[in-house]
Design an enzyme around this catalytic site. Structure first.
Site, PDB file in Angstrom:
ATOM      1  N   LYS A  86       0.855  -1.195   0.000  1.00 42.51           N
ATOM      2  CA  LYS A  86       0.000   0.000   0.000  1.00 42.51           C
ATOM      3  C   LYS A  86       0.889   1.242   0.000  1.00 42.51           C
ATOM      4  CE  LYS A  86      -3.696  -0.025   2.633  1.00 42.51           C
ATOM      5  NZ  LYS A  86      -4.439  -0.162   3.918  1.00 42.51           N
TER       6      LYS A  86
HETATM    7  C1  E4P Z   1      -7.724   0.570   4.962  1.00 43.11           C
HETATM    8  O1  E4P Z   1      -6.806  -0.145   4.801  1.00 43.11           O
HETATM    9  C2  E4P Z   1      -7.714   1.842   5.697  1.00 43.11           C
HETATM   10  O2  E4P Z   1      -6.446   2.069   6.160  1.00 43.11           O
HETATM   11  C3  E4P Z   1      -8.692   1.828   6.808  1.00 43.11           C
HETATM   12  O3  E4P Z   1      -9.881   1.197   6.411  1.00 43.11           O
HETATM   13  C4  E4P Z   1      -8.933   3.205   7.366  1.00 43.11           C
HETATM   14  O4  E4P Z   1     -10.015   3.116   8.233  1.00 43.11           O
HETATM   15  P1  E4P Z   1     -10.308   4.146   9.429  1.00 43.11           P
HETATM   16  O5  E4P Z   1     -10.837   5.400   8.828  1.00 43.11           O
HETATM   17  O6  E4P Z   1     -11.306   3.427  10.255  1.00 43.11           O
HETATM   18  O7  E4P Z   1      -9.001   4.345  10.149  1.00 43.11           O
END
Ligand code: E4P
Length: 229
Positions: A86
């Protein structure tokens, strides 16, 4: 639409894998940090929990493209096959995505922290295989997360880009469902939210009624398999 689990908590991964048709696990530096474990050990444990073929997503920390690429290579070596790195949708991130894909087109790259359709389009053009728009964070900001997903889906289909949208950051079932209707290829869901996708009082009532009718005729302790003999 595929479902991923958005956590690095091993017990939650194990429990969810036993019941839900999950295609893998997504993490980010915040999710990893919560577990307070050495990164290598944690990623190895997650990999052994999900097996070699489910997708594991892990994120780079660096802000500069060259170091992002080095971190991506190291993560991929550590996590084995079915791995996606990522990379945040920054200018340096875009450069890193293009460089990774030039070096090895089979390296799965996810552009993350996506908040606009243009970020998604640019990252897909740079070669990203997945983009991860953050729905709830958009909604909390007074924007419309689902609209962003819908526009990304339209752009990818208009320009025939082989990039999958992985909806992320959810707080309720309706956001996930709207994401599916808006054409997301996948969603990543927290362990708390995942069972709520199935929960319905009428389902519970129906199951209770089946049990009561069965017991009325065959007895409360009657075993179905025994009844077939
Ligand atoms: C996905 O990999 C994102 O990092 C994650 O869903 C972010 O979610 P949050 O807004 O609950 O931190």
């Amino acid at each position: 639409m595929l479902y991923y689990l958005d956590t690095a908590h091993l017990d939650s991964i194990q429990q969810a894998m036993e019941c839900f048709p999950l295609s893998g696990v997504t993490t980010n530096p915040s999710i990893i940090s919560k577990e307070c474990q050495p990164l290598g050990t944690l990623l190895r444990d997650i990999r052994s929990c999900i097996g070699p073929s489910r997708m594991l997503f892990a994120q780079v920390i660096a802000r500069e493209a060259e170091q992002m690429v080095r971190e991506a290579d190291a993560l991929r070596q550590w996590c084995g096959p079915s791995f996606s790195v990522k990379i945040p949708a920054t200018v340096q991130g875009l450069k890193a995505i293009a460089s990774i894909k030039r070096q090895d087109p089979s390296f799965h790259v996810t552009a993350t922290a996506i908040f606009t359709p243009q970020q998604a389009l640019l990252c897909a053009r740079a070669g990203a295989d997945y983009v991860a728009p953050y729905i709830n964070r958009l909604d909390n900001f007074g924007a419309d997360g689902i609209q962003v997903i819908a526009e990304i889906s339209r752009l990818f289909s208009t320009y025939k880009l082989p990039c999958q949208t992985v909806g992320a950051s959810f707080r309720n079932v309706q956001q996930i469902h709207s994401c599916a209707l808006a054409g997301a290829g996948a969603v990543t869901v927290s362990p708390d939210l995942l069972p709520l996708l199935l929960q319905h009082p009428l389902t519970d009532a129906a199951v209770e009624e089946f049990k009561r009718h069965w017991a009325n005729t065959y007895g409360a302790k009657a075993d179905l398999i025994e009844q077939l003999k």
